[in-house]
Design an enzyme around this catalytic site. Structure first.
Site, PDB file in Angstrom:
ATOM      1  CG  ASN A 141       3.398  -7.988 -29.580  1.00  0.00           C
ATOM      2  OD1 ASN A 141       3.281  -9.142 -29.184  1.00  0.00           O
ATOM      3  ND2 ASN A 141       4.466  -7.567 -30.255  1.00  0.00           N
TER       4      ASN A 141
ATOM      5  CE  LYS B  59       6.808  -6.426 -27.856  1.00  0.00           C
ATOM      6  NZ  LYS B  59       7.925  -5.494 -27.972  1.00  0.00           N
TER       7      LYS B  59
ATOM      8  CG  HIS C 100       7.517  -7.885 -33.474  1.00  0.00           C
ATOM      9  ND1 HIS C 100       8.698  -7.655 -32.814  1.00  0.00           N
ATOM     10  CD2 HIS C 100       6.617  -6.995 -32.977  1.00  0.00           C
ATOM     11  CE1 HIS C 100       8.516  -6.663 -31.940  1.00  0.00           C
ATOM     12  NE2 HIS C 100       7.262  -6.244 -32.026  1.00  0.00           N
TER      13      HIS C 100
ATOM     14  CD  GLU D 280      10.296  -7.646 -29.540  1.00  0.00           C
ATOM     15  OE1 GLU D 280       9.425  -8.520 -29.335  1.00  0.00           O
ATOM     16  OE2 GLU D 280      10.226  -6.491 -29.055  1.00  0.00           O
TER      17      GLU D 280
ATOM     18  CD  GLU E 205       5.580  -2.813 -33.815  1.00  0.00           C
ATOM     19  OE1 GLU E 205       4.856  -2.516 -32.857  1.00  0.00           O
ATOM     20  OE2 GLU E 205       6.193  -3.885 -33.902  1.00  0.00           O
TER      21      GLU E 205
ATOM     22  N   GLY F 129      10.003  -0.669 -26.922  1.00  0.00           N
ATOM     23  CA  GLY F 129      10.392  -1.023 -25.560  1.00  0.00           C
ATOM     24  C   GLY F 129      11.448  -0.092 -24.972  1.00  0.00           C
TER      25      GLY F 129
ATOM     26  CB  SER G 103       7.620   3.730 -26.538  1.00  0.00           C
ATOM     27  OG  SER G 103       8.764   2.910 -26.323  1.00  0.00           O
TER      28      SER G 103
HETATM   29  P1  PGA Z   1       6.387  -1.443 -27.079  1.00  0.00           P
HETATM   30  O1  PGA Z   1       6.357  -2.637 -28.162  1.00  0.00           O
HETATM   31  O2  PGA Z   1       5.015  -0.827 -27.083  1.00  0.00           O
HETATM   32  O3  PGA Z   1       6.705  -2.124 -25.763  1.00  0.00           O
HETATM   33  O4  PGA Z   1       7.436  -0.491 -27.505  1.00  0.00           O
HETATM   34  C1  PGA Z   1       5.672  -2.502 -29.365  1.00  0.00           C
HETATM   35  C2  PGA Z   1       5.850  -3.745 -30.201  1.00  0.00           C
HETATM   36  O5  PGA Z   1       6.954  -4.294 -30.225  1.00  0.00           O
HETATM   37  O6  PGA Z   1       4.902  -4.201 -30.860  1.00  0.00           O
END
Ligand code: PGA
Length: 253
Positions: free
Chosen positions: A9, A11, A97, A99, A169, A175, A215
């Protein structure tokens, strides 16, 4: 046997020059992905057709959109519909997601509409769920995530559910560098699979890939992916680095 998946992903990251280089590095390092595993790259909208040219002829690599709109078409400036994605050959779309739930105030009902639109256009949704930190610390994470599934999946037909990919997630792990422990990941994945089994039956539940996200990196992927109910990962930060994502692909059991 359900597929094992390494999904990237990106982003809102990388120029096309950087993205192009990253995809070419991955293709070079993985002339073939072993064991029928699937690599899915969720790249920003403007890169979808460009990336499609790079992976042409590689069925072990596929592209995902990071989102689609919850309405089929019309005067919604700046939005992208599931039918548009289908019209350029996109086969996967990330839906819900955390976010987007947080920053775009996406509601469970809108996510249900997005899922339906994806299925109408033969796009496999990667449906994201996961609990925030206060629920992890003082609440019932399994209940919270099950409620997210109920809120957005209930209007779908069982044949559609059978086509779904789910990504668990935990928001506190995205993140942040904090990863759910391998045991926490397995516990949540099992709770999700138990909900699917109780609601849709064991054969459907057994078919649905459940990816872990939050992460994931080369140093923890092997341990997390080794769990019986973890079918791979949805990877943000570490998917932007060829060495890291390549090692994560190799960590698929
Ligand atoms: P991350 O993000 O691996 O940077 O924690 C995962 C995601 O949001 O899909």
């Amino acid at each position: 046997m359900r597929k094992k998946i390494a999904a990237a992903n990106w982003k809102m990251n990388l120029s096309w020059k950087e993205g192009n280089e990253l995809i070419n590095q991955l293709l070079d390092r993985h002339p073939a992905i072993n064991n029928g595993h699937q690599v899915i790259l969720a790249v920003p909208f403007p890169y979808l057709t460009l990336a499609a040219k790079l992976i042409a002829g590689r069925s072990d690599f596929a592209l995902a959109a990071q989102n689609c709109y919850h309405l089929p078409a019309g005067a919604y400036t700046g939005e992208v519909s599931a039918s548009m994605l289908a019209s350029i050959g996109i086969k996967y779309c990330v839906v819900g997601h955390s976010e987007r739930r947080e920053y775009q105030q996406e509601t469970p009902a809108q996510l249900a509409d997005k899922l339906q639109l994806c299925f109408n256009h033969a796009i496999t949704p990667i449906f994201c769920c996961g609990e925030p930190l206060p629920i992890r610390e003082n609440g019932d994470p399994s209940r919270y995530v099950t409620d997210q599934l109920i809120a957005s999946l209930s209007s779908l037909a069982p044949e559609q559910i059978a086509q779904l990919i789910i990504a668990y997630e935990p928001i506190w792990a995205i993140g942040t560098g904090k990863t759910a422990s391998s045991a926490q990941a397995q516990e949540m994945h099992l709770a999700i699979r138990n909900y699917l089994r109780d609601t849709y039956g064991s054969s459907i539940a057994a078919e649905i890939p459940i990816l872990y996200g939050g992460s994931v990196k080369s140093s923890n992927a092997t341990e997390i992916f080794a769990n019986p109910d973890v079918d791979g990962g949805l990877v943000g930060g570490a998917s932007l680095i060829a060495d890291e994502f390549s090692a994560i692909i190799k960590a698929l059991p």
